[in-house]
Structures are given as C-alpha cells and as structure tokens.
Write a protein that holds these residues in place. Sequence first.
Motif, PDB file in Angstrom:
ATOM      1  N   LEU A  22      -7.855   1.881  -6.265  1.00  0.00           N
ATOM      2  CA  LEU A  22      -7.083   3.110  -6.135  1.00  0.00           C
ATOM      3  C   LEU A  22      -8.031   4.202  -5.648  1.00  0.00           C
ATOM      4  N   TYR A  23      -7.627   4.923  -4.584  1.00  0.00           N
ATOM      5  CA  TYR A  23      -8.473   5.952  -3.985  1.00  0.00           C
ATOM      6  C   TYR A  23      -7.729   7.279  -3.957  1.00  0.00           C
ATOM      7  N   VAL A  24      -8.488   8.366  -4.177  1.00  0.00           N
ATOM      8  CA  VAL A  24      -7.989   9.725  -4.021  1.00  0.00           C
ATOM      9  C   VAL A  24      -8.967  10.467  -3.115  1.00  0.00           C
ATOM     10  N   TYR A  25      -8.445  11.028  -2.019  1.00  0.00           N
ATOM     11  CA  TYR A  25      -9.270  11.737  -1.040  1.00  0.00           C
ATOM     12  C   TYR A  25      -8.728  13.148  -0.821  1.00  0.00           C
ATOM     13  N   VAL A  60       0.864  -1.179   0.000  1.00  0.00           N
ATOM     14  CA  VAL A  60       0.000   0.000   0.000  1.00  0.00           C
ATOM     15  C   VAL A  60       0.901   1.230   0.000  1.00  0.00           C
ATOM     16  N   ARG A  61       0.842   2.019  -1.068  1.00  0.00           N
ATOM     17  CA  ARG A  61       1.660   3.216  -1.209  1.00  0.00           C
ATOM     18  C   ARG A  61       0.798   4.464  -1.049  1.00  0.00           C
ATOM     19  N   VAL A  62       1.430   5.557  -0.622  1.00  0.00           N
ATOM     20  CA  VAL A  62       0.732   6.815  -0.365  1.00  0.00           C
ATOM     21  C   VAL A  62       1.433   7.936  -1.118  1.00  0.00           C
ATOM     22  N   CYS A 110      -3.523  10.057  -2.212  1.00  0.00           N
ATOM     23  CA  CYS A 110      -3.796   8.887  -3.049  1.00  0.00           C
ATOM     24  C   CYS A 110      -3.161   7.661  -2.411  1.00  0.00           C
ATOM     25  N   PHE A 111      -3.891   6.551  -2.393  1.00  0.00           N
ATOM     26  CA  PHE A 111      -3.319   5.287  -1.921  1.00  0.00           C
ATOM     27  C   PHE A 111      -3.994   4.136  -2.652  1.00  0.00           C
ATOM     28  N   ASN A 112      -3.285   3.029  -2.769  1.00  0.00           N
ATOM     29  CA  ASN A 112      -3.782   1.838  -3.440  1.00  0.00           C
ATOM     30  C   ASN A 112      -3.996   0.723  -2.431  1.00  0.00           C
ATOM     31  N   VAL A 113      -5.052  -0.048  -2.635  1.00  0.00           N
ATOM     32  CA  VAL A 113      -5.352  -1.222  -1.805  1.00  0.00           C
ATOM     33  C   VAL A 113      -5.792  -2.346  -2.726  1.00  0.00           C
ATOM     34  N   GLY A 114      -4.994  -3.396  -2.829  1.00  0.00           N
ATOM     35  CA  GLY A 114      -5.345  -4.494  -3.715  1.00  0.00           C
ATOM     36  C   GLY A 114      -5.459  -4.015  -5.150  1.00  0.00           C
TER      37      GLY A 114
END
Length: 577
Positions: free
Chosen positions: A82-85, A55-57, A75-79
């Motif tokens: 990909l999410y941006v908050y 999981v990178r940030v 931004c971070f990735n899970v599996g």
Amino acid sequence: MAVVASEFSSGGGGGSRDEIRTQFITREGTYKLMTLSEYSRPTRMPLNGPNNTPVRVSFVKTLDPATASNDDRLCFNVGKELYVYPYNGIRKAADLTRPVDKRLYRGTSPTCHDFNSTTATSDRIYLVVGFSAGQVQLLDPIGKENSKLFNEERLIDRSKVTCIRWLPGVSNQFLVSHASGQLYVYHEELSCGTAPPVYQLFKEGDGFSVYTCKTKSTRNPLYRWLIDGAPCINEFAFSPCSRYLAVVSQDGFLRVFNYNCIELLSLMKSYFGGLLCVCWSPDGKYLITGGEDDLVTVFSFVEKRVICRGRGHTSWVNVVAFDPYTTIVTDGEAFDMSGSDEDLPASSPPSLNHSLRDQDATSNLRPVSMRSSTKNLTDSGSGGESGITSYRFGSVGQDTMMCLWDLTEEILRPPVVRHRTSTMTNDSSQSAVSVSVVVANNTAANHCEDDNCTQQTVSSTLSSSSSSSLNTKLGTLSLNEDSTKDSKSKKKNRDSKLSAHKLSINVSTKDSDRVSVAVVCPCLNEVPIIEPLTCKRIAHERLTSLIFREDCFVTSCQEGIVYTWTRPSRALNGGFC
C-alpha cells in the motif's frame, strides 16, 4: 432498437484498435498521457505470483492553514503493498522515491481504501483499508501513530472486503461491504469485542434485513445489512445528496436504498452476469452500472427505468464514472434532492438519520465546462433555473479499453405519450382486471417526496380484489408502435423469448389501489443502444480505476501503474509532456 453512433468513435488520428494510445481526440480537443506523472512502486519489478487484487486509487485534498494551500494525497494498492504519495497532477513530475507512507502486509492483501475528507488536514489524514481476509484497518499515513484494526480475529466476517466508504458528512463512521453479501457500519472509536457478535433484527425490508448487535454496551458493528440470497456485493455508492445508497452485486442486481429510512426504492437487473461497478450522476438523477455483460447501463432513478445501454467493451466493465467537468448545462428545471430532517419520521433509526447530515445535492461539485455555452452545476443546484441536458461519463474494463460516452437529450427524453389497454385474467377467481398503460415522463418534482418515508417500496405480491380496476402509470415499460400488429403466433414466440431476460416487480404505496410495475431487465431491442464517443486501448493490463478531476483524469491498471491524462485546455496552456 435505436443505435446512436459517434462521429468521434475513431478519433485520435486513426490507427488500429489494438494499438496502445498515449493521446486521443474528442470534440473538445486532445487528451494526452502525462508520462512524467505516472505513479507506481519505486522499482517497477514484476510481482511475485499471481495478483488478482484490483489496483484501486483514492484521493484526498488537505488544507495547510499556515500557507492556505491545498495539497493532494494519492493512495493505491499493489499486491500486498500500500502506497501513499503527494499527488502533483500535471504541475510537475512525480517523485517515487519519497512516498508519504509505504506498507507491506503478510498473509493478506489490501483490496480497497478510502480517505476521510471530512477531517483531513495537512498533518493528519485518516485512511480506512479493507483486506482480502476480511479485516479493516484505520491508519494515519502522516502521523503513523494512530492505527486501529477492526475484525482482527475475523469474528464478524471472514470473507473479502469488496468496498469501503466513509459515511458522507460523518467524521467517525464508515460502511464496509463483503463478498458474503453483507454490509457493516463501523464506528472508529468502538471496539469489535472478543466474541462473535450476536445479532437481533432491527428492520426487515423487501429482499433485505438490518440487524444490530445484542449487547449491553455499544460495540462494532453498529449495523449489519444482509441481502437475501447473500450475493457477493461488488460495490456501493452514496448519492450526491447522501440520502440514497446504490448497491451492485454478483447476482446482477442494482438495488437503491433510502439509507435513512432503510427502504428499498429501486431495482434493476443486468442483461446477464454480475454487476461490478456503479456511479451516480452529479445531480443524482441517473446511475451508471457496468459488469460481466460487457455493457454499460444507464438507469433513471427518477423514472425507475433503464434509459439505454452502451456497447463498446469486449470484456467485463470494471469501473464507470461521471465527468462533471464536461457536463453540458442549459436552461431547464433543476433537480432538488436536499430536503430537510424534519421530513423524516420519528420511527427512523436515530443514528442513521444523524449519520447522514443534510447536504445540498451539488455542494461538493465544481464542474468546469469545456464549452463556452455551458453553465456551472452549482448554479443549477442552488438557483433552480438550470438543468443538465447532456452528461459525459467514462468506463474502463478488462479489455484494457477506455470508453468515453455522451448521454444526450435525445436519449434522456422518453417517447411521445401513447396509450394501450390490456386485460389480465385471474384463473383462480375467473375475474378480469383492466390495466391502462401509459408511457410518459415522470418529472423529478414527483420523485423526492421519499424523505418522509412514503417513497414507493418493493413488494413481492400483488393484492387486488376480483373485480377491481387498476389504473397505473408504467414509466418504465417500453412499447413498440407495431406491437399491436403482431400476430398471435409472433406474440407468443416473443413473450417466451423475453421471459428469460425480463423481470417484473410491483411497487406499492400507501394507496393499495395504485400499483406500478417496473421492468427491471428489458431486452436489448427494447432500449436504445449507444456507442462510445471514443474507445481506445490505453494500457497493457486490465484497467481497474477511473477518476475524473478538474484538470485531468486518472486511470490505473493491474500492473500497479497510475496514469494521469491531461485535459485539452491544460495540454495547450501549461503542463508538461
């Protein structure tokens, strides 16, 4: 062997080492976990199947011209997601129900990503994402209409993307590393072609080569860097002045290149195993590496030697990062790495020189000290009357531990100058070469003359006449005072023991009569061993990210949770729990 222990190594109010902490104490105060500032998937459900992708940030700061306010994006990735908050930091709680962007991929997983901070605005942000199958995507999480895929058919490289970064100061080029041991330079506006690229040699160096595409029209990739032996490249990082590129790989080597001149400047070997992470100090003098030997290693880019090793983790070290906001600055000589483009030779590749524009070494730093006696690093970089005498850096690993380290002047300063003369005999020519060894401190002023591409480059052979006498300065060779008192039998045993861990390279200049030998892998008893300022377990799963910010620091774990830890001054004056 010198061991430097920390009086705060058991900070945080006692307790078991295996206890998961929500706060811990250092000499500047208490760091506290902000539980309402945790970012994750909207619903914290267990991932289906194994998740081996770290999981990178990534962060970016945007400016709204209308309100003149700065907003952060996370931004971070899970599996495969990909999410941006919007990132609220310690100001208010995170709202996981309203992400800026959410993407779900099939058949591949995002492995790394990076925002383009040069062109970021409140209504447009460019983000590049690397994937496990080798593709690279350029997208706009806000506009969502601008999206482009590179290496879509996997004709350039079929291996996993391990690291991706925008070139410093360049708005349209980014660098991508793969598990195949290759790096590629992409231009966001060029296509990749419909056929596999045909390469032609552009420049060959010591242990690496650079290629360009052999086509009539320019296409991606612009450049292809290949390291001999093709070890998996785990991470790379540009120096604060943007001129130097540090690369760590699975063969255990740290390689430092002059990116503009395409020259190999420094080489270091891990104690054993691969190196997984690397980070530059805010002034560009030192590099920190971590890897499969469970150690953090401090390497001096100025002196080209291992300064010390840190022992605190019980498993692989995944991430290392300097904290510029708690670095101590006192009066001393500053380290100027700015230079000018006029110093570069005409033979350097024009596109590479243009891509890395001149920047001040500390122009992007805004360090805020926790102590009243410290000064701003920006003053150090511009005025030339201040120097850093203590550094703070952190590390996280697969043991779920976070360690904070202090690199003090006691460790940074080399020992007193000592002289030793030895004789090496060449069996083939029956001639002796006398070498004078001097352990001394190389000043930073002698370091940054490599902008005109006369920096020392790595050479694999040692050429000398049968009767020549070589006088050389070995700033990277560590000698013990009692080594001359060892008996011949002890010396023989010691040499055979060290041979498994010590590698020597010859660094040559234009003057062939001057040769410098660097010990790229000293033994544990040849360099100081430091202990962490504090070492605490802060998560249930292995830690994969560590980013220091002005009011907090951010970590992430393999569960897909991004944690925010407030600094001592913020915990006392504002913030929430």
